[in-house]
Scaffold this active site. Structure first.
Site, short mmCIF file in Angstrom:
data_model
loop_
_atom_site.label_atom_id
_atom_site.label_comp_id
_atom_site.label_asym_id
_atom_site.label_seq_id
_atom_site.Cartn_x
_atom_site.Cartn_y
_atom_site.Cartn_z
CB SER A 7 -1.06 -0.09 1.21
OG SER A 7 -2.03 0.88 0.98
CG ASP A 43 -4.53 -1.85 0.36
OD1 ASP A 43 -3.39 -2.63 0.78
OD2 ASP A 43 -4.33 -0.64 0.65
#
Length: 303
Positions: free
Chosen positions: A46, A175
């Protein structure tokens, strides 16, 4: 700076994500670069994936600007960006458009891909395939061009609900924190043979994630009814994530991990106020400067 660099091939650098909380951890990454502490591989998921590639490109100004100064760009994101489908954070621009526009210039946000590619250090980032639930890893081998790299950083950073999914070679990703590394790439580093870890956390010491409330769970199930694995991972993530934090703390007690924890985290993962992000960066940098001697002592003790 490189003349004074210390190469650290036997310790994994692991950088946690956390959206705009990376404004604080940018101070730690900048301090590593200023000190010439060069790890052989940077692991990031991320927002941590942005830190990882900026670290390997040895770019101090961009490390800070990516999570502080960039919010001043009118194309950064916001409600209008979200409504037109680009995400609350304008993913197509932040992870591609801006780098391509500025390629070859001296602008702070221009990405130095030549230095990134020439650096012997590797990166390891991950994305989550929303159809199969597979955790997909990427290293420099999958990033022969800046566009390839930025697309994978975007995929790893694609926050559910707040950013549109990222498509790479016909597969759709969200993600990487939804994958089996749960946001901190400790197991990936272990699989690569590392036994010592320098970990940059984006939450305070002792933090533990709480279960999502019934209303938020219902929102995820409705929003991802066609992709139930996303909802399932989002709802259940707190359990394995907290177990992972227990493991990080155990390694720290045993001396196998050196961990940077923010002393006080005052911004959320969705913060867009420049003054608050600048303050977070300054506090993170000041803390890292105070701790850097102890980092170097820990690194030296293991050699």
């Amino acid at each position: 700076m490189d003349d004074l660099a210390v190469n650290i091939p036997d310790v994994a650098l692991i950088i946690e994500g956390g959206g705009m909380r990376a404004s604080y951890t940018a101070g730690a990454v900048v301090t590593l670069l200023e000190r010439g502490l060069h790890f052989g591989c940077a692991y990031g998921i991320s927002a941590g994936s942005s830190h990882a590639v900026n670290y390997v490109s040895r770019d101090i100004p961009r490390t800070k600007a990516s999570f502080v100064d960039l919010v001043r760009d009118p194309r950064f994101g916001g409600a209008r960006s979200f409504l037109r489908g680009d995400g609350f954070f304008n993913a197509p621009y932040l992870y591609g458009g801006i780098a391509e526009e500025l390629a070859g210039t001296d602008a702070v946000m221009a990405f130095d891909f030549d230095t990134f590619a020439a650096n012997e250090a590797d990166v390891h980032i991950e994305g989550f395939d929303w159809d199969t639930g597979e955790t997909v890893p990427w290293t420099k081998a999958e990033c022969p061009t800046m566009r390839d790299m930025m697309l994978r950083v975007r995929a790893s950073s694609t926050m559910p609900l707040f950013m549109p999914p990222t498509v790479i070679d016909g597969r759709t990703y969200l993600d990487g924190g939804l994958g089996t590394s749960w946001g901190i790439l400790l197991d990936a580093a272990r699989r690569d043979g590392f036994e010592r870890f320098f970990i940059i956390r984006s939450q305070e010491r002792g933090y533990r994630k709480k279960p999502l409330g019934p209303g938020v769970q219902a929102l995820f199930r409705a929003a991802f009814r066609k992709h139930p694995l996303v909802a399932e991972r989002s709802i259940e993530r707190w359990r394995p994530y907290n177990a992972l934090l227990d493991e990080v703390e155990r390694l720290e007690r045993e001396g196998s991990a050196c961990v940077f924890y923010p002393e006080r985290m005052t911004v959320t993962n969705r913060e867009t106020d420049y003054a608050k992000l600048q303050d977070a960066y300054e506090r993170g940098y000041a803390q890292a400067q105070r701790e850097a001697d102890s980092w170097e002592a820990w690194l030296q003790a293991g050699r």
